[in-house]
Motif scaffolding. Structure first.
Motif, PDB file in Angstrom:
ATOM      1  N   ARG A  18      72.535  65.783  28.022  1.00 13.54           N
ATOM      2  CA  ARG A  18      72.509  66.857  29.026  1.00 13.54           C
ATOM      3  C   ARG A  18      73.928  67.246  29.396  1.00 13.54           C
ATOM      4  O   ARG A  18      74.869  66.489  29.226  1.00 13.54           O
ATOM      5  CB  ARG A  18      71.717  66.487  30.270  1.00 13.54           C
ATOM      6  N   PRO A 113      70.395  63.083  37.391  1.00 12.54           N
ATOM      7  CA  PRO A 113      71.551  63.740  36.779  1.00 12.54           C
ATOM      8  C   PRO A 113      72.540  64.261  37.824  1.00 12.54           C
ATOM      9  O   PRO A 113      72.148  64.860  38.818  1.00 12.54           O
ATOM     10  CB  PRO A 113      70.945  64.896  35.997  1.00 12.54           C
ATOM     11  N   ASP A 115      75.456  65.704  36.421  1.00  9.28           N
ATOM     12  CA  ASP A 115      76.361  66.413  35.510  1.00  9.28           C
ATOM     13  C   ASP A 115      76.855  67.731  36.089  1.00  9.28           C
ATOM     14  O   ASP A 115      78.012  68.106  35.902  1.00  9.28           O
ATOM     15  CB  ASP A 115      75.671  66.655  34.164  1.00  9.28           C
TER      16      ASP A 115
END
Length: 132
Positions: A18, A113, A115
């Protein structure tokens, strides 16, 4: 490091599974996290940001080692940046040292996540650096 007066700046935290994406405001002053996408969706998403949001600069994190060297992961990212430069020749791609951005973004406490938060942190560093 200069940024064209027109256009927003985006940042990408490239991962093998990802990737996080962040974007600046219209004045290229403040970064905000945008989204986390699959590795295979990054270029399509960038195309949309370039076309709809006027992104003219993309900051991409290069994961250097703690010694500041380019290891195998950094080389993979640099290859991806090369492909993106070919696909989007009108966009300026900036390689940015992203050491510790994911850890800083997550603070060691966030689940799931982070990110896009790492991309926003990296983008804000870039925006501050270009103003100095």
């Amino acid at each position: 490091m200069s940024v064209p007066a027109a256009g927003r700046v985006a940042a990408v935290d490239l991962g093998e599974v990802r990737c996080g994406i962040a974007i600046s405001d219209e004045t290229a002053t403040i970064a905000r996290p945008l989204e986390v996408v699959g590795e295979g969706e990054v270029e399509e998403r960038l195309r949309g940001l370039i076309d709809r949001e006027g992104v003219s600069v993309v900051v991409v994190g290069v994961p250097k080692t703690m010694r500041g060297e380019e290891g195998p992961q950094a080389r993979k990212v640099l290859e991806k940046i090369g492909r993106m430069r070919e696909r989007f020749p009108a966009v300026r791609f900036v390689e940015w040292d992203e050491r510790l951005t994911t850890r800083l973004a997550g603070g060691g406490k966030k689940k799931g996540p982070v990110d896009h938060l790492a991309a926003a942190h990296m983008l804000q560093e870039y925006l501050w650096a270009r103003r100095s």
